[in-house]
Motif scaffolding. Structure first.
Motif, PDB file in Angstrom:
ATOM      1  N   ASP A 115       0.826  -1.197   0.000  1.00  0.00           N
ATOM      2  CA  ASP A 115       0.000   0.000   0.000  1.00  0.00           C
ATOM      3  C   ASP A 115       0.872   1.263   0.000  1.00  0.00           C
ATOM      4  O   ASP A 115       1.994   1.263   0.544  1.00  0.00           O
ATOM      5  N   ARG A 157       1.365   0.293 -10.080  1.00  0.00           N
ATOM      6  CA  ARG A 157       1.677   1.476  -9.263  1.00  0.00           C
ATOM      7  C   ARG A 157       0.886   2.685  -9.738  1.00  0.00           C
ATOM      8  O   ARG A 157       0.441   3.511  -8.938  1.00  0.00           O
ATOM      9  N   GLN A 169      -2.503   2.389  -8.379  1.00  0.00           N
ATOM     10  CA  GLN A 169      -2.492   2.762  -6.964  1.00  0.00           C
ATOM     11  C   GLN A 169      -2.513   4.271  -6.806  1.00  0.00           C
ATOM     12  O   GLN A 169      -3.193   4.809  -5.926  1.00  0.00           O
ATOM     13  N   ARG A 183     -10.786   0.996 -11.146  1.00  0.00           N
ATOM     14  CA  ARG A 183     -10.856   0.126  -9.966  1.00  0.00           C
ATOM     15  C   ARG A 183     -11.920  -0.940 -10.128  1.00  0.00           C
ATOM     16  O   ARG A 183     -11.845  -2.000  -9.489  1.00  0.00           O
TER      17      ARG A 183
END
Length: 455
Positions: free
Chosen positions: A328, A432, A435, A447
């Motif tokens: 995370d 990444r 994210q 998402r």
């Protein structure tokens, strides 16, 4: 997220020429004109013919530099051919070259199927898939005469979309694209070799309307071509993730099998999910990397992030390489956080009038939120990506563009024995990015991307 406003600005004089053309083609009088806030200039127009009023749809040229088939007349000719062969599509009443505009029948219905019960959705789904099967069964010769290309052989049929998109991609590409270059080569090495029938396909499928519990007509044939009919199954499955088709996709696939009498090759469908995701990214990457004036940049960023996620899911499924699990992000604020917060506050207080202006305001707010995330985490992400590329290639880089170009150059000569390593690295780089930007309004679609389940 709001819909994009049109790129092409048809001024009052242009609208006047269109209105006169409509009256000439119909022998009626235009009594109503409603501009739609959409990708392209488009309108509903009411035409009085005697005592009756008929509603038509006007489809203009979207403009910009993202069109694979920029000639709007091509789409008008395709729809006209489909209509003449009995397919449920709008009737074409005329085509105006300047400004480019298709005059067509307005379709009744809507895209929201949420109020329909399950049995009605099933009935609509069966009707729709019967129409798709009938379309795939049409002779292709009339479409060849209209200028569509006919691929010959399993490889050309499988890669018809890639061949069509490649000139646009090579011309507009504005930055290194190691993921796209890898997938282009991977598709060529791993295509279905046993599919030899080419059909007319909508390509960007799943677009039809429903009225009073029944399907009305199919619409939008901008990207239609001749290729593997399973492309339409793949693309309707992708559309289903953000614009539900009513009945579940596996049910629609069964109706298609009933109508064609042939089983669907589910792995071939995933191949075309991968290819279509690649093509969508290729279509927009030039303007994402180097934004063009007037482009709806927020929309293209959303597409780019979502399509790259779809690429990774399909590539992982087909290659058997698992996507990496990433730690995370540690929450932090970037150096420009106060300035970006003030920009958002200033924008929120700006008075605007009209749907189009509200749409533009929302898009700017989305871009500010995107920039805020880049300010918070972008430098750290780039540093990790450069380190990973440096480790693979055995040399260091100061900037991401140099590292990305070196990785792309390596991919150009890499053999299949490196596939697993490269897929893992590319998935890490793109993971990444998801994210970083996934928590934004533009990232919500990415998402929620899933691999379409066809069975």
């Amino acid at each position: 997220m709001t819909e994009a406003t049109a790129l092409n600005n048809y001024d009052d004089a242009a609208v006047g020429r269109i209105t006169a053309f409509v009256e000439e083609q119909t022998g009626g009088t235009v009594v109503g004109l409603e501009r739609l806030v959409r990708w392209r200039p488009s309108w509903f127009v009411d035409v009085k013919q005697g005592d009756a009023v008929r509603r038509l749809h006007l489809r203009g040229d979207r403009g910009g530099d993202v069109s694979i088939f920029p000639d709007l007349k091509r789409e008008a000719d395709v729809i006209d051919l489909l209509h003449r062969q009995g397919l449920p599509v709008p009737e074409i009443l005329g085509y105006l070259p300047s400004p480019p505009c298709i005059v067509m029948e307005a379709i009744e219905g809507r895209r929201d199927f949420s109020t329909l019960d399950a049995s009605t959705k099933s009935a609509v789904g069966r009707t729709y898939m019967q129409a798709v099967a009938a379309m795939h069964g049409l002779p292709v010769e009339p479409f060849l005469e209209a200028g569509l290309h006919r691929p010959q052989g399993a490889e050309a049929i499988a890669l018809a979309g890639l061949d069509a998109y490649m000139p646009h991609y090579r011309r507009t590409k504005s930055r290194p694209e190691p993921l796209l270059e890898f997938v282009i080569r991977w598709l060529g090495r791993n295509l279905p070799r046993d599919r030899h029938r080419a059909s007319f396909i909508q390509f960007d499928s799943g677009q039809y309307l429903v009225e009073k519990g029944a399907m009305t007509k199919l619409y939008d044939f901008e990207f239609s071509m001749i290729g593997d009919p399973l492309v339409d199954i793949a693309t309707m499955g992708m559309r289903n993730s953000y614009e539900p088709l009513g009945a579940p996709l596996p049910e629609l696939v069964r109706y298609y099998e009933e109508a064609t009498g042939e089983p669907v090759d589910h792995e071939a469908v995933v191949f075309h999910v991968l290819q279509f995701s690649l093509l969508g990214t290729m279509q927009f990457t030039g303007t994402v990397g180097k934004p063009c004036p007037g482009d709806p940049h927020s929309v293209y960023l959303m597409f780019d992030l979502s399509l790259r996620r779809s690429i990774l899911l399909a590539l992982s499924h087909l290659s058997g390489v698992e996507l990496p699990s990433l730690p995370d992000l540690e929450e932090r604020s970037g150096d420009n956080a106060p300035l970006l917060a003030k920009l958002a506050d200033t924008l929120a207080t700006l008075p605007v009038t009209g749907e189009a202006a509200e749409g533009h305001k929302t898009q700017v707010a989305e871009l500010i939120e995107w920039a805020r995330r880049a300010d918070d985490h972008g430098a750290a992400m780039v540093a990790r990506n450069i380190a990973d590329v440096s480790a693979l290639l055995g040399r260091s880089f100061d900037r991401w563009d140099a590292a990305a170009q070196a990785l792309e150059t390596h991919i150009e000569t890499a053999g299949p024995q490196e596939d697993a390593t490269l897929i893992h690295l590319l998935a890490t780089i793109e993971g990444r990015r998801l994210q970083l930007f996934g928590p934004t309004a533009l990232g919500e679609a990415a998402r929620n991307v899933v691999l379409p389940a066809t069975r």
